[in-house]
Design an enzyme around this catalytic site. Structure first.
Site, PDB file in Angstrom:
ATOM      1  N   ASN A  91     -10.537  -2.968  -6.480  1.00 34.94           N
ATOM      2  CA  ASN A  91      -9.658  -2.107  -7.293  1.00 34.94           C
ATOM      3  C   ASN A  91     -10.174  -1.921  -8.726  1.00 34.94           C
ATOM      4  O   ASN A  91      -9.751  -0.993  -9.417  1.00 34.94           O
ATOM      5  CB  ASN A  91      -8.227  -2.656  -7.336  1.00 34.94           C
ATOM      6  CG  ASN A  91      -7.438  -2.437  -6.062  1.00 34.94           C
ATOM      7  OD1 ASN A  91      -6.486  -3.165  -5.783  1.00 34.94           O
ATOM      8  ND2 ASN A  91      -7.810  -1.434  -5.260  1.00 34.94           N
ATOM      9  N   ASP A 136       0.833  -1.208   0.000  1.00 32.41           N
ATOM     10  CA  ASP A 136       0.000   0.000   0.000  1.00 32.41           C
ATOM     11  C   ASP A 136       0.862   1.250   0.000  1.00 32.41           C
ATOM     12  O   ASP A 136       1.959   1.253   0.560  1.00 32.41           O
ATOM     13  CB  ASP A 136      -0.906  -0.028   1.242  1.00 32.41           C
ATOM     14  CG  ASP A 136      -2.118   0.869   1.091  1.00 32.41           C
ATOM     15  OD1 ASP A 136      -2.311   1.442  -0.001  1.00 32.41           O
ATOM     16  OD2 ASP A 136      -2.872   1.007   2.068  1.00 32.41           O
TER      17      ASP A 136
HETATM   18  C1  FPP Z   1      -1.451   0.086  -3.441  1.00 37.22           C
HETATM   19  O1  FPP Z   1      -1.087   1.431  -3.510  1.00 37.22           O
HETATM   20  C2  FPP Z   1      -0.934  -0.687  -4.561  1.00 37.22           C
HETATM   21  C3  FPP Z   1      -1.690  -1.320  -5.507  1.00 37.22           C
HETATM   22  C4  FPP Z   1      -3.159  -1.318  -5.505  1.00 37.22           C
HETATM   23  C5  FPP Z   1      -1.066  -2.044  -6.617  1.00 37.22           C
HETATM   24  C6  FPP Z   1       0.145  -2.871  -6.311  1.00 37.22           C
HETATM   25  C7  FPP Z   1       0.760  -3.254  -7.602  1.00 37.22           C
HETATM   26  C8  FPP Z   1       2.076  -3.239  -7.886  1.00 37.22           C
HETATM   27  C9  FPP Z   1       3.132  -2.905  -6.917  1.00 37.22           C
HETATM   28  C10 FPP Z   1       2.537  -3.524  -9.261  1.00 37.22           C
HETATM   29  C11 FPP Z   1       2.511  -4.863  -9.831  1.00 37.22           C
HETATM   30  C12 FPP Z   1       2.658  -6.055  -8.976  1.00 37.22           C
HETATM   31  C13 FPP Z   1       3.344  -7.181  -9.273  1.00 37.22           C
HETATM   32  C14 FPP Z   1       3.147  -8.379  -8.433  1.00 37.22           C
HETATM   33  C15 FPP Z   1       4.294  -7.270 -10.389  1.00 37.22           C
HETATM   34  P1  FPP Z   1      -2.226   2.523  -3.696  1.00 37.22           P
HETATM   35  O2  FPP Z   1      -2.340   2.830  -5.148  1.00 37.22           O
HETATM   36  O3  FPP Z   1      -3.478   2.062  -3.035  1.00 37.22           O
HETATM   37  O4  FPP Z   1      -1.589   3.729  -2.928  1.00 37.22           O
HETATM   38  P2  FPP Z   1      -2.350   4.883  -2.136  1.00 37.22           P
HETATM   39  O5  FPP Z   1      -3.035   4.225  -0.980  1.00 37.22           O
HETATM   40  O6  FPP Z   1      -1.228   5.773  -1.722  1.00 37.22           O
HETATM   41  O7  FPP Z   1      -3.301   5.526  -3.087  1.00 37.22           O
END
Ligand code: FPP
Length: 232
Positions: free
Chosen positions: A61, A13
């Site tokens: 998501n 996150d």
């Molecule tokens: C959360 O940060 C992250 C995600 C929803 C996506 C995670 C995906 C990756 C790291 C990329 C691909 C993964 C692999 C396994 C290759 P957020 O966007 O919710 O952050 P925020 O809470 O600050 O908005």
């Protein structure tokens, strides 16, 4: 002291906030987040962890802006193409779990190919949860069990029987769940499977969560007293 956890799971996150703090688009945070995935995979293999699972994309998501969803799916495709050699060199088996019917045919085909290529790897299993949610998992398990066993058969089921219908069948429950970015909630992740999991919350944003941070979480885990509801 606990030994090295057999199964470490991570709610990654804070990518969006990491990018925003740098005046960049949210997707820039996801791109950097892939580097953290690589670093933590290596650190887990080095530490002797047997299962590393990552919450990459929840059922919820899908409600994000279309451009961000598309970019995340592209990143997944790119990571699959780029990491084949690293996974094979490190003996890492790759598995995707979740509601795969919602993924594109192209992504599903790429996932299947990588799963087949790494099927014989035994050093560690890397599980990526894609289009996954805990309530969805429990519901699909219940439906499949009902279809197979019928109303009477279901009455005879115990907890271990039910485990076999979850998408995580055969995978031990997480010993340690890490959530980055300061949020302290489960967000519809492995609801059934985290019954006795130790939680470690850190303020570090996912793109900054690399090997030292991963190792620090393992140390925190080692100092925990796990009682499983019993008296020691
Ligand atoms: C959360 O940060 C992250 C995600 C929803 C996506 C995670 C995906 C990756 C790291 C990329 C691909 C993964 C692999 C396994 C290759 P957020 O966007 O919710 O952050 P925020 O809470 O600050 O908005």
């Amino acid at each position: 002291m606990n030994a090295v956890p057999e199964h470490v799971s991570i709610i990654m996150d804070g990518n969006g906030r990491w990018a925003k703090a740098r005046g960049r688009e949210r997707v820039y945070g996801h791109v950097e987040g892939v580097e953290s995935v690589r670093a933590c995979t290596e650190a887990a293999v080095e530490a002797g962890v047997k299962y590393l699972s990552l919450y990459a994309f929840s059922e919820e998501n899908w409600n994000r802006p279309e451009a961000e969803v598309n970019r995340l799916m592209e990143l997944m495709m790119e990571a699959i193409h780029n990491e084949v050699k690293t996974l094979l060199d490190n003996g890492v088996r790759f598995v995707v779990l979740g509601n795969r019917a919602r993924l594109s045919d192209k992504l599903n085909a790429a996932i299947d190919r990588l799963m087949e290529k790494t099927a014989g790897c035994t050093r560690m299993t890397l599980i990526v949860f894609l289009s996954y949610s805990g309530k969805w998992d429990i519901l699909q398990a219940m439906k499949r069990a009902a279809a197979e066993k019928g109303a009477e058969g279901i009455q005879d089921m115990d907890i271990a029987d039910f485990d076999q219908y979850l998408v995580t069948a055969g995978i031990p429950d997480p010993d340690l769940l890490i959530r980055t970015s300061g949020e302290q909630r489960i967000s519809n992740y492995l609801l059934w499977q985290c019954a006795y999991t130790e939680f470690v919350f850190t303020n570090t944003l996912w793109p900054d969560f690399r090997k030292p941070e991963f190792r620090a979480a393992l140390e925190t885990y080692a100092s925990r007293d796990r009682r499983y509801g019993k008296v020691k």
